[in-house]
Scaffold this motif. Structure first.
Motif, short mmCIF file in Angstrom:
data_model
loop_
_atom_site.label_atom_id
_atom_site.label_comp_id
_atom_site.label_asym_id
_atom_site.label_seq_id
_atom_site.Cartn_x
_atom_site.Cartn_y
_atom_site.Cartn_z
N SER A 176 -2.34 -14.96 -13.94
CA SER A 176 -1.30 -14.18 -14.62
C SER A 176 -1.37 -12.73 -14.15
N GLY A 177 -0.21 -12.11 -13.97
CA GLY A 177 -0.17 -10.71 -13.56
C GLY A 177 -0.11 -10.50 -12.06
N THR A 178 -0.10 -11.58 -11.28
CA THR A 178 0.02 -11.46 -9.83
C THR A 178 1.48 -11.28 -9.46
N TYR A 179 1.75 -10.35 -8.55
CA TYR A 179 3.11 -10.11 -8.08
C TYR A 179 3.28 -10.70 -6.69
N ILE A 180 4.18 -11.67 -6.57
CA ILE A 180 4.42 -12.32 -5.27
C ILE A 180 5.11 -11.34 -4.34
N ARG A 181 5.93 -10.45 -4.89
CA ARG A 181 6.55 -9.40 -4.06
C ARG A 181 5.48 -8.53 -3.40
N SER A 182 4.42 -8.27 -4.13
CA SER A 182 3.34 -7.45 -3.57
C SER A 182 2.60 -8.19 -2.46
N LEU A 183 2.45 -9.51 -2.61
CA LEU A 183 1.84 -10.29 -1.53
C LEU A 183 2.68 -10.19 -0.27
N ALA A 184 4.01 -10.29 -0.42
CA ALA A 184 4.90 -10.18 0.73
C ALA A 184 4.78 -8.81 1.38
N ARG A 185 4.80 -7.78 0.56
CA ARG A 185 4.68 -6.40 1.06
C ARG A 185 3.35 -6.20 1.79
N ASP A 186 2.26 -6.66 1.18
CA ASP A 186 0.94 -6.41 1.75
C ASP A 186 0.69 -7.24 3.01
N LEU A 187 1.24 -8.45 3.06
CA LEU A 187 1.11 -9.25 4.27
C LEU A 187 1.84 -8.58 5.42
N GLY A 188 3.05 -8.11 5.16
CA GLY A 188 3.82 -7.43 6.19
C GLY A 188 3.15 -6.16 6.66
N ALA A 189 2.56 -5.41 5.72
CA ALA A 189 1.87 -4.17 6.08
C ALA A 189 0.64 -4.46 6.93
#
Length: 297
Positions: A176-189
């Motif tokens: 709970s509390g994980t942001y999938i958008r943040s995973l996308a952002r961080d993978l791209g970065a």
């Protein structure tokens, strides 16, 4: 009188979670409706809705782990980390030389397990009493604190290269509390080309699955789980005698019964199969952590 229950809804894209709550209120003829975990308007999938006294169970749903199907687009970053935001950067052609299949797999592996994640600024997290997304829309710069989350599965299903982008279809199991958008952002970065989310579907919330959910246009007469049925999926069940059920409903402790509890909390169910509430240990006794309103079955 509206019976309490847990309703599983398959939210369509383009609506907020609050929109779904409003539609549920109209369909069931009650204002006492809540949900366990917001989905962005772009996202689809499972919303767990509580009706009447069953809203008290949502506390025990919110913290459960989740499963998502998502599409991550590598090659561009947006202001919201998803497709609803404006593109703020695109990858130069030479940046793609390092984005090999093995590099993508390594990037995904680095974001799997116990990680520290900075949520997207456009999120429902409150900052000094106001939602972060409201502050962003008002022109404020918002930087949220990192939080520890667990991504127990981050699996690549399919990759597609076209038009200067790399689209990744993935499945994610997370705390709970994980942001999938943040995973996308961080993978791209991490890969040096930027990334954002283009599709998101929540398929599971704890023990509840979207395959059991109803469509939004089928709310009238939709089946709901009774509080006892829902609680038994979430927690161990303790069957209570008539005397113990009465005592719990009156706020009394069950002396010397703590040994019956093998977990931190359990669902207490009476002889008629009705949920009394949630019980916990207090010394050698059992006591109510939450009681269902009396008369609600």
């Amino acid at each position: 009188m509206v019976s309490p229950g847990i309703l599983l809804v398959d939210k369509p894209s383009g609506l907020t979670s609050h929109d779904v709550v409003a539609r549920t209120r109209r369909a069931f003829g009650t204002r006492k409706v809540g949900h366990a975990g917001t989905l962005d308007p772009m996202a689809t999938g499972l919303l767990v809705i509580g009706i009447e006294g069953a809203t008290r169970l949502l506390t025990y749903v919110v913290g459960t782990d989740k499963t998502y199907l998502a599409t991550i687009r590598l090659g561009a970053s947006t202001g919201t980390d998803d497709a609803e935001g404006e593109t703020v950067a695109t990858a130069a052609p030479e940046a793609w030389e390092a984005v090999t299949d093995s590099a993508v797999r390594a990037g995904i592996a680095a974001l799997t397990g116990a990680i520290s994640q900075v949520p997207s600024a456009v999120s429902a997290i409150k900052v000094d009493g106001r939602r972060a997304y409201d502050r962003v829309r008002a022109g404020e710069e918002v930087v949220l604190a990192a939080r520890d989350v667990v991504v127990s599965r981050f699996e690549l299903i399919e990759a597609r290269r076209s038009d200067g982008y790399l689209d990744l279809d993935v499945v994610v199991d997370c705390s709970s509390g994980t942001y999938i958008r943040s995973l996308a952002r961080d993978l791209g970065a991490a890969l040096g080309v930027g990334g954002h989310l283009t599709a998101l579907r929540r398929t599971r919330v704890g023990p509840f699955d979207v395959t059991d959910a109803v469509a939004l246009d089928a709310l009238d007469g939709a089946h709901t789980l009774t509080p006892a049925e829902a609680a038994s999926r979430l927690l161990p069940v303790l069957d209570m005698s008539g005397d113990d059920a009465r005592d719990l409903r009156q706020g009394k402790r069950l002396a010397g019964q703590a040994g019956r509890l093998t977990a931190a909390i359990a669902a207490a169910v009476d002889e008629d199969g009705v949920l009394i509430g949630i019980v916990e240990k207090r010394g050698a006794d059992l006591k109510s952590a939450m009681n269902m309103p009396e008369g609600e079955r």
